[in-house]
Design a protein around this motif. Structure first.
Motif: not given
Ligand code: NA7
Length: 548
Positions: A200, A220-221, A339
């Motif tokens: 997103t 963050r990642t 992911k």
């Protein structure tokens, strides 16, 4: 952003509140389930839907740049040649307003809306064993009863808003991408902070950056992304799809991920290093999710995956001009596609704009929201007029566990799933007779092109209910042993891949504090899953207890 909410869907007086089947949710899955149960089996069916229009996940996700990552000619129902013939997609990937238009076209064509109660959010669903009925209560206090309860609540429908201290003191406006205002948000001249760089955030940042005065992306990642290469569809391509849809459908229904392309048989190590680079480059130029289909072992072999990962990291470093920003974006700690792999339009290029800044909140975590912005642990303050939470969802289980579902003897689903989702085939939970979960955890669902996974589930459930009625049976329930074994199979399927190596992924529930870490979707592939489900049905529903 265009707003297509249905305004003609005012609640109507209920003539009856007793049905053969209740369906919760009017997205892709609930709509098709209504059609099959009502129009093929002749059941009385009611759909309960919280929104004031059809669309499910797509009804709520109206954030800037919201677009599907599946190609439009495959992101649609495939069960009806008439629907295929009469609908025209405009671009390679459908944008959110076009998907809503498509679902309204289908709902009108199949006359579905008359059996959908809009603006109706379910508060509880309880199984009454002596009567073999589900009693469903809505937040407004209405009560419905049915023999079958089918959840069609989507996998990514419960917003995950981090519990950050001070959010209530923020003087500006804040939004979660999955609960976006229908009237849109005007970023012109505003200082915007976006938290999150999943699929997103990767879609929204380039669009927000075009109108905002300043955009700060809190990462963050770091994430891989491949260009989508979105473009208008030519008349020739659209005609080709219509002429070849039977073949396209057969590919989608027989591949691992339900997409209209096959994963090649070639291993990364079957080719020379130069050839491999050419193959990746060609896939990069073509764009889209097909990049991960370049070699068969990208998601199963770490060394193979490293070659894809390195290729993308190199691309990031080439695209992003500031070396420090490029380093932060390409310092990726998980295997490519472990992911959910995003695809983008100008995501990395966006960091070359003067009005865009990247902040690493893994190195310096968010400490609090202040009245004027975001404060990090180091004390650094980032000012904002608007904060956008692109922070994802309580995925796969969130919508189910928040609906007050209770099975036999009042057993709450939250209790049955205390240690993580536990069910048989991702379709039924032991202790919850006659309840089916479309694309529930334990099924391929989010690892697939969703409409194809949805059609497989809806058709299986429909055939199952038809079988029960033909046999004079009234009850079906997953056996605990079968559920135990299925959960083991789900775990084994995940372990055969690199997917569990992404420790922060929502596939594992890792994005929601306190959520059990269990790999939720079935990673053995949609084709294999389909044949397992078909085999179970063909052998008289092995693993289920059937009763009168
Ligand atoms: P995702 O993929 O769950 O991404 C959420 C992002 O938000 C991700 O970068 C998270 O970092 C970040 N996040 C979440 N909470 C925080 C906090 N507290 N602080 C900082 N950053 C945070 O959701 P999307 O909406 O992008 O995509 C969901 C699916 O929709 C997608 O996979 C497609 O299937 C469609 P993290 O990675 O957890 O460190």
């Amino acid at each position: 952003m265009e707003s297509i909410a249905l305004r003609d869907a005012a609640p109507r007086p209920r003539e009856t509140t007793e049905f053969d089947a209740l369906i919760i949710g009017a997205g892709f899955s609930g709509m098709y389930q209504l059609h099959t149960l009502r129009d093929r089996l002749g059941l009385s069916v009611q759909v309960l839907e919280a929104a004031d229009g059809v669309g499910g996940t797509w009804y709520w996700n109206r954030y800037p740049g919201a677009r599907c990552d599946s190609e439009s000619h495959s992101y649609c129902y495939s069960f009806s040649d008439d629907l295929i013939r009469d609908w025209e997609w405009s671009e390679r990937y459908p944008e959110q307003p076009e998907i809503i238009r498509y679902l309204n076209f289908v709902a009108d064509r199949l006359d579905l809306k008359r059996d959908i109660c809009f603006n109706t959010r379910v508060a509880s669903a309880e199984y009454d064993e002596p009567a073999n009925r589900w009693h469903v209560t809505t937040e407004a206090g209405e009560r419905f009863t049915a023999q079958y309860l089918i959840t069609a609540v989507g996998c990514l429908s419960t917003a995950n808003i981090p519990d950050l201290p001070g959010l209530d003191t923020f003087a500006g406006d804040w939004y979660h991408t999955g609960l976006w205002p229908h009237e849109g948000v005007d970023f012109t001249g505003k200082r915007v902070i976006q938290i999150g760089t999943g699929s997103t955030g990767i879609q929204s940042a380039p669009v927000i950056a075009r109108s905002a005065a300043h955009l700060t992306v809190l990462q963050r990642t770091p994430n891989y992304s491949v260009p989508a290469r979105n473009a208008p569809l030519s008349a020739e391509f659209r005609q080709w799809v219509k002429d070849h849809f039977p073949e396209i459908r057969s590919v989608m229904r027989s591949t691992t991920n339900g997409h209209p392309f096959r994963i090649t048989d070639r291993s990364v190590f079957d080719v020379s290093a130069e050839e491999r680079l050419d193959i990746y480059e060609e896939a990069w130029q073509r764009g889209g999710l097909q990049f991960r289909a370049s070699f068969r072992d990208i998601l199963s072999d770490q060394a193979a995956n490293d070659t894809a990962a390195e290729f993308i990291k190199h691309k990031i470093r080439q695209i992003v001009k500031d070396p420090a920003t490029a380093a932060k974006l390409s310092d990726i700690d998980h295997p490519y596609a472990a992911k959910r792999p995003p695809i983008d339009t100008d995501y990395f290029e966006t960091f070359n704009r003067d009005n865009v800044e990247l902040v690493d909140v893994r190195a310096d975590p968010i400490e609090a929201i202040t009245p004027t912005g975001v404060r990090l642990r180091s004390g650094a303050e980032h000012p904002a007029d608007i904060i956008v939470f692109a922070t994802g969802f309580d995925a796969m289980t969130g919508a189910l566990t928040r609906m007050g579902i209770r099975g036999r003897d009042g057993l709450p689903l939250t209790k049955a799933w205390e240690a993580g989702p536990h069910n048989y085939l991702g379709l039924q939970v032991a202790g919850f007779p006659n309840m089916f979960t479309i694309t529930g955890p334990g099924s391929p669902s989010v690892l697939c092109n969703m409409p194809v996974a949805i059609e497989q589930h809806v058709e299986w459930i429909t055939n199952c209910i038809a079988y029960l009625r033909k046999q004079g049976l009234a009850r079906i329930e997953a056996l605990p042993d079968a559920a135990d074994q299925w959960v083991q199979q789900v775990n084994e399927a995940a372990r055969a891949t690199l997917l569990p190596k992404a420790h922060h992924s929502w596939y594992l529930g890792a994005n929601v504090p306190g959520k059990p870490r269990v790999f939720m979707p079935y990673a053995g592939g949609l084709a294999r899953y389909r044949s397992i489900c078909d085999e179970v049905a063909a052998t008289g529903y092995q693993g289920f207890a059937l009763g009168v």
